[in-house]
Design an enzyme around this catalytic site. Structure first.
Site: not given
Length: 916
Positions: A150, A584
């Site tokens: 990532h 999120k």
């Protein structure tokens, strides 16, 4: 109000090292950029420190920044970035010294395996018939880090290597036995290395490829991981056996298991193809075989004891005679060097066979090992023979370390995991004429798989071959061309990837690649899609659902109940929990509560279903994505959720922070091991944790209020434009810090953004909202419902809530109110600015009241002081960033303007020590 953020009061040793490195950096700036630039950097530094110390206004900083031309701005950004990098290095060194100081040999170091083993022994019932608690804990113990690519490591590898050389020079000076000339030479070398760092580009000019990311991970394996694994096992064994360590046979199983998504994770990254995955497996096999070969050769040279002093066992004599006949050329050479040292000969032969396994070439035919088990059998044969020859120390010393390394890494190094989005699986099935949404149609495919498409060749059947059949190779032009075609068509690459996985398993064993993770699992049909595709491919893998949003987490037990019904006789399942998208989606508090509740539900379901469950935690580096100290996270899990096993992702800058230095890598793995053992001890000896049940209404009230506050912010009219104005979100994609795109799909909406750039952008603006926003509103709702004392009591008695508060503290310290307001005001939306600042103040006040502190992180002063030290210099980088963001977004912007922004982003990431 009392001061809520920490003041700078650094330990003298740390202060001295930072000053020393700062002076050296100043000399390099003056030499490389000129005296005028050096004085400008000093003026900015003094102005920033004065503004923070005396509460003076920031106008001197802004005035100095306003006068910068683009070349000088680049030098200023570089100067402060390198200062942060050197400061991080100094702090690591002081931390290592402190760890060594605590290890006094009398009291077990806190959070160490020795401390956990002592606790387990204290809890052992006096009844002779009671099960051995320690044996039970060790039998179940598994610590499973999974490295990911990532994109959260902003530093280039060249920068990391440069800092490693600087650290080596500082370590060379850590002695009182050097003369003036030697000290002067160390200073000269430090100045040279800092000058190299100054001249090294901080920003990548091109995006790394997935194979580049694999090679970067292999550098970490070489530098620390391969060597620290036996150190961790030895620390456990030493805690068990004391002075008998190295003499008694170890009772420590190889409980460390490493996984990797690097080169296997293709969700949203079309550059990871079947060709890349094949190359990744070959690179990892090549690297671990080199490590084992070198270690085997080294240890063989030490086993110089002759057969008269240390007679070999009959079994060793028999095996060695057989090998002499099978490999006569190699045997002749070994006999010439060590005719009377059979243990040495046996290990030397093993090293030669490893070389043949790696390269495909040996001095005799068919020398390659066919499996890692064949190699470890040879090692154990030597060990057992040494024990029978009364050479226990030789058997249980370095040779035991090698056995632990071989058991842990095999011939594959880390278990490669494939991850793909469920929508890609659906498209792959459509192309085969199969309805991906029809569960009955998918079951029919599983029961009677159709033949493979004519254009897809397949090994028939996959057969065991030596590792040498897949030596390390660079991709040929043909392979690269095929990879580019697959990159443009992820759905078309699904079956070729499954073919590649089968080949990897055939060459390196099933452990080398045995899991297929499904992103955005929402229902049974997502799992059936992969089961149908693997049936068509004839592939044997463990299918792992990844539940990411809050709604999906809530539905997870019901989905698993249906999935279990599809697989009668299944006794073990693995489930991955996504921290990034849930946060999120719902905000900090609501997402954490949803994750905790989901784990409780899954644990209860597994107990009722009689299934052994492994929970795989998809945690990020930033606190808004599940980051924070891993050992504390382990102990904050619901009762029964760990069950002796802890599997977690580690990514980007977290990998370098935890494994970049040998002492820190050992400490990290020991802490997670210790916490996993403690969690299992709690499961065995204490009553179930009922706080979540007892306080369900209170927790639900807080989570609901927090989520509503979060959604009101991110859903406010005009918020996307405001967010893009006050953060460098649009520039993050150009930072080239990873092979994966910053968006899952095209578009300018917030939903298209990945969680990493979302969190990264907030951190750059010094707001850090994903790590705390909405928490204050949620806590206030709890206070209104039950009173402050109730939440204070909850913080004392519930590890989950206490860990949540501590993580919030770390986020709040990095969310600097002074800097945040300046940046938010630039967004031209005073209503949104005031909403964020009010929530920041509310959250800070309530966290302090609930934890009973006057300052954030009062109980972790080192971390608090490190943050306070950086704040003035972050103000400078923030001012430069804001000015050049405006420049770079103009139609006449130049590459130089954009490079200044990139440099400031790198510098701020270095200061905060995380990106996303």
């Amino acid at each position: 109000m009392e001061q809520r953020t920490p003041s700078v009061d650094l330990p003298e040793r740390l202060r001295g090292e930072i000053r020393h490195l700062g002076r050296l950096l100043g000399r390099v700036i003056a030499e490389e950029a000129g005296e005028r630039t050096y004085q400008l950097v000093e003026d900015l530094r003094r102005a920033a420190v004065a503004a923070r110390r005396d509460g003076a206004d920031r106008s001197p900083i802004d005035e100095l920044v306003a006068e910068l031309d683009v070349e000088t701005a680049e030098d200023v950004a570089k100067a402060f970035t390198i200062f942060f990098q050197l400061t991080n290095l100094a702090e690591q060194r002081v931390r290592i010294r402190e760890l060594r100081r605590r290890d006094d040999g009398v009291t077990p170091v806190e959070d160490s395996p020795a401390a956990s083993i002592a606790a387990i022994r204290r809890a052992q019932p006096a009844d002779d018939d009671a099960p051995d608690l320690l044996a039970g804990v060790l039998a179940k113990l598994e610590v499973h880090p999974v490295w990911t690519a990532h994109p959260t490591e902003a530093r280039r590898r060249a920068v990391v290597d440069s800092l490693r050389r600087i650290d080596a020079e500082l370590s060379r000076g850590d002695t009182d036995m050097l003369g003036h000339g030697q000290q002067a030479d160390i200073t000269r070398r430090l100045l040279e290395e800092i000058a190299i760092l100054w001249r090294t580009a901080q920003v990548r000019s091109s995006r790394p490829t997935p194979v580049d990311e694999v090679r970067k991970l292999m550098a970490v394996f070489d530098a620390t991981v391969f060597r620290v694994v036996p150190e961790v096992y030895r620390s456990v064994e030493r805690a068990m056996h004391g002075d008998a360590s190295g003499v008694a046979e170890p009772e420590v199983p190889p409980f460390l298991t490493f996984g990797s998504w690097v080169g296997g994770d293709r969700d949203g990254n079309p550059r990871v193809t079947s060709t890349v995955t094949a190359e990744t497996a070959a690179l990892m096999a090549d690297r671990v075989l080199r490590g084992l070969e070198n270690a085997t050769t080294r240890i063989a040279r030490t086993l110089s004891a002759t057969e008269e002093v240390t007679p070999p066992s009959p079994e060793l004599v028999e095996v060695l005679a057989d090998l002499d006949q099978r490999f006569p050329t190699c045997a002749t050479a070994q006999i010439m060097r060590a005719a009377r040292s059979p243990h040495r000969r046996m290990l030397s032969m093993a090293a030669e066979r490893l070389a043949a396994t790696r390269t495909g070439r040996g001095v005799d035919d068919d020398m390659a090992y066919t499996s890692p088990e064949e190699y470890t059998a040879d090692l154990r044969l030597v060990r057992d023979s040494l024990v029978r020859g009364n050479a226990a120390r030789l058997a249980h010393g370095e040779l035991q370390h090698l056995i632990w390394q071989a058991d842990t890494f095999g011939f594959h190094l880390a278990s490669l995991e494939v991850r793909q989005h469920t929508d890609v699986h659906a498209e792959a099935l459509r192309r085969l004429g199969i309805d991906p949404d029809d569960a009955d149609a998918l079951r029919a495919v599983v029961a009677d798989p159709p033949p493979l498409p004519d254009d897809l060749t397949w090994p028939s059947p996959p057969h065991p071959v030596a590792v040498a059949s897949a030596p390390h190779r660079d991709l040929s032009p043909t392979d690269r061309s095929a990879g580019e075609v697959a990159a443009a068509d992820p759905a078309g690459d699904v079956l070729p990837t499954m073919r590649t996985v089968a080949e990897i398993q055939a060459r390196f064993g099933r452990r080398a690649c045995e899991r297929w993770v499904i992103s955005f699992t929402t229902s049974l049909v997502d799992l059936l899609r992969v089961k149908a595709l693997t049936a068509i491919a004839g592939l044997d893998v463990q299918i792992v659902p990844l539940f990411e949003t809050r709604a999906d987490l809530d539905a997870a037990p019901a989905v698993l109940e249906e999935w279990l019904a599809e697989q009668p006789g299944t006794t073990h399942l693995e489930v991955m929990l996504g921290y990034s998208d849930s946060a999120k989606d719902a905000g900090f508090l609501a997402a954490n509560v949803a994750l905790h509740r989901a784990q409780r539900g899954l644990v209860a379901w597994a107990a009722d279903a009689g299934v052994e469950l492994t929970l795989f935690h998809g945690r990020g580096g930033a606190l808004g994505r599940g980051g924070g100290p891993t050992n504390r996270a382990v102990l904050a899990q619901p009762r029964g959720a760990v069950a002796g096993r802890f599997k977690v992702t580690e990514q980007g800058e977290v990998i370098n922070q935890r494994y970049g230095k040998r002492a820190l890598a050992v400490r990290h793995l020991e802490q997670v091991t210790s916490a996993t053992m403690r969690a299992e001890l709690d499961d065995l000896t204490t009553q179930p944790d009922t706080v979540m049940d007892d306080e369900a209404d209170l927790v639900a009230t807080m989570a609901k209020a927090s989520e509503e506050a979060w959604r009101e912010l991110v859903g406010a009219d005009g918020f996307p434009d405001f967010f893009r104005t006050v953060t460098p979100i649009d520039e993050i994609g150009a930072l080239q810090i990873g092979s994966r795109p910053s968006k899952r799909k095209t578009g300018n909406g917030l939903s298209s953004l990945r969680a990493i750039p979302w969190t990264f952008a907030w951190a750059q603006a010094r707001i850090n909202a994903p790590g705390w926003y909405g928490l204050g509103t949620g806590l206030q709702a709890g206070v209104d419902a039950r009173g402050l004392a109730e939440l204070q009591d909850l913080n004392r008695r519930w590890p989950f809530f206490a860990n949540l508060m501590e993580n919030a503290e770390m986020s709040l310290v990095k969310a600097d109110a002074t800097a945040a307001r300046v940046l938010l005001d630039a967004g031209g939306r005073p209503d949104l600015t005031e909403r964020i600042m009010d929530e920041l103040d509310r959250t800070t006040e309530l966290v302090l009241q609930i934890t009973g502190q006057r300052q954030l992180l009062k109980r972790r002063p080192t971390l608090a002081q490190a943050t306070a030290l950086r704040n003035p210099y972050l103000d400078v980088l923030g001012a430069v960033q804001q000015r050049w963001l405006r420049h770079s977004r103009r139609t006449d912007a130049t590459e130089d303007d954009q490079r200044v922004v990139m440099l400031t982003m790198n510098g701020i990431a270095a200061a905060l020590q995380n990106t996303g």
